[in-house]
Design an enzyme around this catalytic site. Structure first.
Site: not given
Ligand code: GLU
Length: 285
Positions: A252-254
């Site tokens: 989700a953060k990549r």
């Protein structure tokens, strides 16, 4: 509260419509959905749109479209937190009457500058600047300045005593909300913070099992405290590991990780994707 279906499992997926959903969100939604369906229970969709500056209608529509595309049907109507402000005001009123809140005029920059306490998932622990304001000055500023509401954590903890919750992954947990300090329960621009809204709504929607990512594990210390203060039931918690790619990075953060709407536009087969995610695989994501 009168419940007609005592014991029936209720889970929810509660995204914030501040961006497009990614595979990490899909994984969380699938876990909550499958848990409910496996138990013959209900799966709810709640839109956590208390942040007026960042929430967008286009993302709300995107969330619903993405879930349908993945074959995840929710039960009942979609609840929006922006329509629940009266309920949050009621809860705030109860905590305020109990002498557990104080207004805070600080900006993020003020807090970052003043705080030298350890950082948690909540950001810096609030140094208590507005807690010790002279009452006359506080009353004057309340008339003129936007303010958040913070909980006086030591008083709150003294009131509830020791609290526990059950987490499926780690077993019995002792709540330790003190280390988060005087967290915000109402924002300057909304009568709730994430913590207050989620606690009030999980109880109101009779959620029995909170299935969500391990990134929200720590927040449960605060939610458990609020449940005790507000006389609300405590659900069971299931914090699942976050989905990682082949390099061990959080999906989700990549940066640059594809949204579900991108995958849809690229002709990805949604049911094959959902099945891969169920197996914890992230093929080509
Ligand atoms: N709205 C939160 C988020 O998007 C999740 C809330 C929850 O599951 O408790 O991260």
């Amino acid at each position: 509260m009168i419940s007609t279906d005592v014991g029936a499992v209720v889970t929810r997926f509660a995204p914030s419509p501040t961006g497009w959903l990614h595979a990490g969100h899909a994984y969380s939604a699938i876990r909550a959905h499958d848990f409910a369906r496996g138990a013959g229970g209900r799966f709810l969709l709640r839109i956590e749109d208390i942040d007026p500056g960042r929430s967008r209608e286009v993302f709300v529509a995107g969330i619903e479209e993405d879930l349908r595309w993945l074959g995840l049907a929710w039960d009942g109507e979609v609840i929006r937190q922006s329509a629940r402000f009266d309920a949050y005001r009621g809860a705030l009123g109860a905590l305020g009457s109990a002498g557990l809140l104080y207004p805070c005029f600080c900006t993020r920059a003020d807090i970052a500058q003043a705080a030298n306490a350890p950082h948690g998932s909540e950001g810096p622990v609030y140094p208590g600047t507005c807690r010790v304001l002279d009452p006359a000055l506080r009353a004057m500023r309340m008339d003129r300045e936007p303010h958040a509401w913070r909980i006086a954590m030591d008083r709150a903890v003294a009131r509830t005593g020791r609290l526990h919750w059950h987490d499926q992954a780690v077993g019995e947990m002792v709540a330790d909300p003190m280390r988060f300090g005087d967290v915000v329960l109402a924002r300057k621009d909304a009568p709730a913070s994430y913590h207050l809204a989620v606690t009030v709504d999980d109880a109101w929607q009779r959620v029995t099992d909170v299935v969500r990512g391990a990134d929200l594990f720590e927040a449960t210390h605060i939610h458990r405290l609020l449940q005790a203060l507000l006389g609300l039931p405590t659900p069971r918690y299931h914090h699942h590991p976050l989905l990682k790619d082949a390099d061990g990075e959080r999906l989700a953060k990549r940066r640059g990780s594809k949204s579900l709407s991108d995958l849809r536009a690229n002709g990805v087969d949604p049911l094959a994707l959902a099945d891969a995610l169920r197996r914890g695989e992230t093929p080509g994501l």
